[in-house]
Design an enzyme around this catalytic site. Structure first.
Site, PDB file in Angstrom:
ATOM      1  N   SER A 171      10.996   1.049   4.633  1.00 15.54           N
ATOM      2  CA  SER A 171      10.084   1.746   3.736  1.00 15.54           C
ATOM      3  C   SER A 171       9.896   3.034   4.311  1.00 15.54           C
ATOM      4  CB  SER A 171       9.106   0.940   3.696  1.00 15.54           C
ATOM      5  OG  SER A 171       8.206   0.868   4.904  1.00 15.54           O
TER       6      SER A 171
ATOM      7  N   PHE B 112       0.819  -1.141   0.004  1.00 17.19           N
ATOM      8  CA  PHE B 112      -0.173   0.153   0.007  1.00 17.19           C
ATOM      9  C   PHE B 112       0.705   1.246  -0.047  1.00 17.19           C
ATOM     10  CE2 PHE B 112      -3.347  -2.643   2.741  1.00 17.19           C
ATOM     11  CZ  PHE B 112      -3.678  -3.307   1.577  1.00 17.19           C
TER      12      PHE B 112
ATOM     13  N   HIS C 141       2.733   3.065  -2.077  1.00 19.35           N
ATOM     14  CA  HIS C 141       2.744   4.040  -3.025  1.00 19.35           C
ATOM     15  C   HIS C 141       1.299   4.957  -2.739  1.00 19.35           C
ATOM     16  CE1 HIS C 141       6.175   2.391  -5.356  1.00 19.35           C
ATOM     17  NE2 HIS C 141       5.639   1.180  -5.122  1.00 19.35           N
TER      18      HIS C 141
END
Length: 274
Positions: A234, A15, A17
């Site tokens: 991330s 998820f 992006h």
């Protein structure tokens, strides 16, 4: 300005992006998204008009831009290459903002790398001469609740907080939690799109030191209530840095390697799980 985001999400892709795109979208008044309707996607949670694409064809995207007269295309998609960007520019003349996480060539008007490791000099020779390069932590796309939470000094309820993104396809959360001492209180954050959710729920039931949070509304607070974070390398890293949290980053896919390398050089704890 009419803005179109080209981005995807799914139980395979994750998820990240779409989540960061939604933060950026708040800067514009006329926003739409173009997405493939993939399994486990976040399409239904996007609070803007969504054009569901039939294919990955660049020509389908080009036709959409022409028909709807979009003025800015924001690309947050690893499947769209520099040659694709050149073709889009040639066919439509649309202004292009390209996200990048891996220091790759792009044909765009604005290059955006929101990772803390990134510097404008990384893109010398990789983008057009007149491209505006926006790089580093000052461009991080972080939800408002993290800025609010950074002001709070919370009591620590959890010894560890684990989050491997919304989908955690490799089931690393369970693996990591099972390696930690059973005397420690562990919070695990995930989403209902996690393909390993049933295994996680069973694990949490069998271990009274595990607190499982599914689709939790305030991840920032959970992170701030934990002594140590174990997170994917991330966008969670930017959030942890903002909170000034004690954390360990787990690198498990190629597009996280630049972040992991930068963190290790800065003295942060990093682990690789491939």
């Amino acid at each position: 300005m009419k803005v179109l985001f080209r981005s995807d999400s799914s139980s395979q892709i994750g998820f990240g992006h779409i989540k960061r795109d939604l933060v950026l979208a708040k800067q514009y008044s006329d926003v739409s998204f173009a997405c493939l309707p993939l399994e486990g996607s976040l399409i239904d949670e996007i609070p803007y008009p969504v054009y569901e694409l039939d294919s990955e064809s660049i020509y389908e995207l080009i036709n959409l831009i022409k028909e709807e007269k979009f003025e800015l295309l924001i690309i947050d998609h690893y499947g769209i290459s520099v040659d694709d960007e050149k073709l889009i520019k040639l066919e439509t003349g649309v202004k292009i903002l390209s996200f990048d996480d891996e220091i790759k060539p792009h044909h765009c008007d604005i290059l955006l790398n929101v990772n803390a490791y990134a510097k404008a000099s990384d893109y010398e020779g990789l983008v057009p001469f007149k491209c505006e390069v926006r790089c580093g932590f000052s461009y991080a796309l972080i939800r408002e609740e993290f800025y609010q939470e950074a002001k709070e000094n919370r009591e620590k309820k959890y010894d560890f907080f684990i989050c491997m993104g919304g989908t955690d396809i490799k089931n690393l959360s369970l693996q990591i939690a099972s390696e930690l001492p059973k005397t420690k209180i562990i919070s695990i954050a995930t989403s209902s799109s996690n393909p390993n959710l049933k295994k996680l729920q069973k694990f949490a039931k069998l271990h009274n030191n595990i607190r499982l949070f599914i689709d939790h509304e305030n991840i920032a607070k959970l992170m701030n209530e934990s002594n140590k974070l174990i997170i994917s390398a991330s966008s969670l890293v930017n959030e942890a840095l903002l909170l000034k949290a004690n954390f360990k980053a787990i690198c498990y896919v190629k597009n996280q390697e630049s972040t992991a390398t930068w963190l290790a050089k800065k003295g942060y704890e990093v682990e690789y799980k491939y």
